[in-house]
Design an enzyme around this catalytic site. Sequence first.
Site, short mmCIF file in Angstrom:
data_model
loop_
_atom_site.label_atom_id
_atom_site.label_comp_id
_atom_site.label_asym_id
_atom_site.label_seq_id
_atom_site.Cartn_x
_atom_site.Cartn_y
_atom_site.Cartn_z
N LYS A 113 -10.65 -3.69 -4.40
CA LYS A 113 -11.29 -2.40 -4.67
C LYS A 113 -10.28 -1.38 -5.16
CE LYS A 113 -11.73 -2.36 0.27
NZ LYS A 113 -12.72 -2.79 1.20
N LYS A 127 0.82 -1.22 0.00
CA LYS A 127 0.00 0.00 0.00
C LYS A 127 0.84 1.26 0.00
CE LYS A 127 -4.45 -1.43 1.81
NZ LYS A 127 -5.41 -1.30 2.88
N LYS A 159 -5.28 -10.42 -7.03
CA LYS A 159 -6.56 -10.65 -6.35
C LYS A 159 -7.59 -9.59 -6.76
CE LYS A 159 -6.03 -8.00 -2.19
NZ LYS A 159 -5.95 -7.76 -0.82
P1 TYM Z 1 -11.08 -5.48 3.60
O1 TYM Z 1 -12.03 -4.38 3.86
O2 TYM Z 1 -10.00 -5.25 2.59
O3 TYM Z 1 -11.85 -6.78 3.15
C1 TYM Z 1 -12.94 -7.33 3.90
C2 TYM Z 1 -12.88 -8.85 3.84
O4 TYM Z 1 -12.93 -9.31 2.48
C3 TYM Z 1 -11.86 -10.20 2.25
N1 TYM Z 1 -11.42 -10.09 0.84
C4 TYM Z 1 -11.29 -11.13 -0.01
N2 TYM Z 1 -11.50 -12.45 0.17
C5 TYM Z 1 -11.29 -13.25 -0.90
N3 TYM Z 1 -10.88 -12.79 -2.13
C6 TYM Z 1 -10.65 -11.47 -2.34
N4 TYM Z 1 -10.26 -11.03 -3.53
C7 TYM Z 1 -10.86 -10.58 -1.25
N5 TYM Z 1 -10.74 -9.23 -1.10
C8 TYM Z 1 -11.09 -8.95 0.18
C9 TYM Z 1 -10.76 -9.76 3.20
O5 TYM Z 1 -9.83 -10.79 3.44
C10 TYM Z 1 -11.57 -9.40 4.43
O6 TYM Z 1 -11.86 -10.56 5.18
N6 TYM Z 1 -7.95 -5.11 7.48
C11 TYM Z 1 -9.26 -5.61 7.05
C12 TYM Z 1 -10.42 -5.10 7.89
C13 TYM Z 1 -10.28 -5.35 9.34
C14 TYM Z 1 -10.40 -6.60 10.01
C15 TYM Z 1 -10.20 -6.31 11.40
C16 TYM Z 1 -10.65 -7.91 9.59
C17 TYM Z 1 -10.03 -4.39 10.29
N7 TYM Z 1 -10.00 -4.99 11.52
C18 TYM Z 1 -10.25 -7.33 12.38
C19 TYM Z 1 -10.70 -8.91 10.57
C20 TYM Z 1 -10.51 -8.62 11.93
C21 TYM Z 1 -9.50 -5.19 5.62
O7 TYM Z 1 -9.00 -4.20 5.16
O8 TYM Z 1 -10.42 -5.97 4.95
#
Ligand code: TYM
Length: 331
Positions: A197, A110, A194
């Site tokens: 967004k 990032k 992957k």
């Molecule tokens: P975020 O907002 O990027 O994504 C949310 C969830 O979607 C999953 N994900 C995917 N799974 C499969 N294939 C993909 N291409 C794909 N893109 C996204 C992510 O793995 C996630 O589960 N840091 C985290 C948010 C967060 C969090 C937490 C998660 C903040 N605190 C505590 C778990 C526990 C994030 O940015 O996810």
Amino acid sequence: MRVVSGIQPTGGLHLGNLLGAILRWVRMQDECECLFFLADLHAITIDVEPAQLRANVREMAAALIASGIDPAKSTLFAQSQVPAHAELAWLLQCVARVGWLNRMTQFKDKSGKNREGVSVGLYTYPVLQAADVLLYQATHVPVGEDQKQHIELIRDIAVKFNNDYDSDIMVPPEPFIGGGVAARVMSLRDGSMKMSKSDPSEQSRIHLTDSDDAIAQKIRKAKTDPEPLPEDPALLASRPEARNLVGIMAAVTGESEAAVLQRFAGQGFGAFKPALTEALVALLGPLRKRLEELRRDEAAIDSFLAQGAQRATALAAPFVDEAYRAMGLRH
Ligand code: TYM
């Protein structure tokens, strides 16, 4: 078993979020105590307009509810409305080591070449994520594979806290990652990246808000290869785009990849793509319609979030107090 997971309120839900996380959260609601939140404190680690962020939080809350998260079964809230997240994050920043954060691949991705110019919050982001999970003594964290390194860091922070402060309050959580392609849904334009967004190409992902026609068009244009589909899933290993589309079909219909291939073995993508479009439209169409209805009632969304924040605070505030006391503070 206590389940905690979060999603950043940026960019709207895409198919990777849905298959990797949200639809799995929905299935867990009936069996476990679940807390799901909008990671709005994580969202401010990069620049975002306040008005945009406010709108994004409501939109993402509505999208989660439309996808099946039931605020009566799960505690659904915005992270910033529960002060204990930011408080515990500070305490844990004094436990986590710089060397541990330096290893985080997401920060490297990032920040890119602008390592000196990004916010300090982007760097300590995984520590706030540790607070999110440890606050509730979560045993399971359902996420996509891209979050695995962050969850492993949470375990390290929990163990160090317990050792350093002769405590047992931090529960090292397990990452709970789905099987097959759902763990890591790939871009429709490039099977080595992957679905994300942050990909500048809209064609690379399917959004919950995409119309049936937009879904059909994106699948029609999805990158593939000229070979027919095999019967054996192992033969897809060297065909990333084909593997991704077959895996998406399996995740969407609930079949195994072998069962999908049995239906399409010997046929090309000309036959497969319309069937995949149909399956996606059947899954996403009803969720999109529900989202359109939910959007009309902002007050209802705000009230769900306020109730969720109240429930989460009742769990989190006493815990963060214990963490302060274990460290010799707030006596
Ligand atoms: P975020 O907002 O990027 O994504 C949310 C969830 O979607 C999953 N994900 C995917 N799974 C499969 N294939 C993909 N291409 C794909 N893109 C996204 C992510 O793995 C996630 O589960 N840091 C985290 C948010 C967060 C969090 C937490 C998660 C903040 N605190 C505590 C778990 C526990 C994030 O940015 O996810």
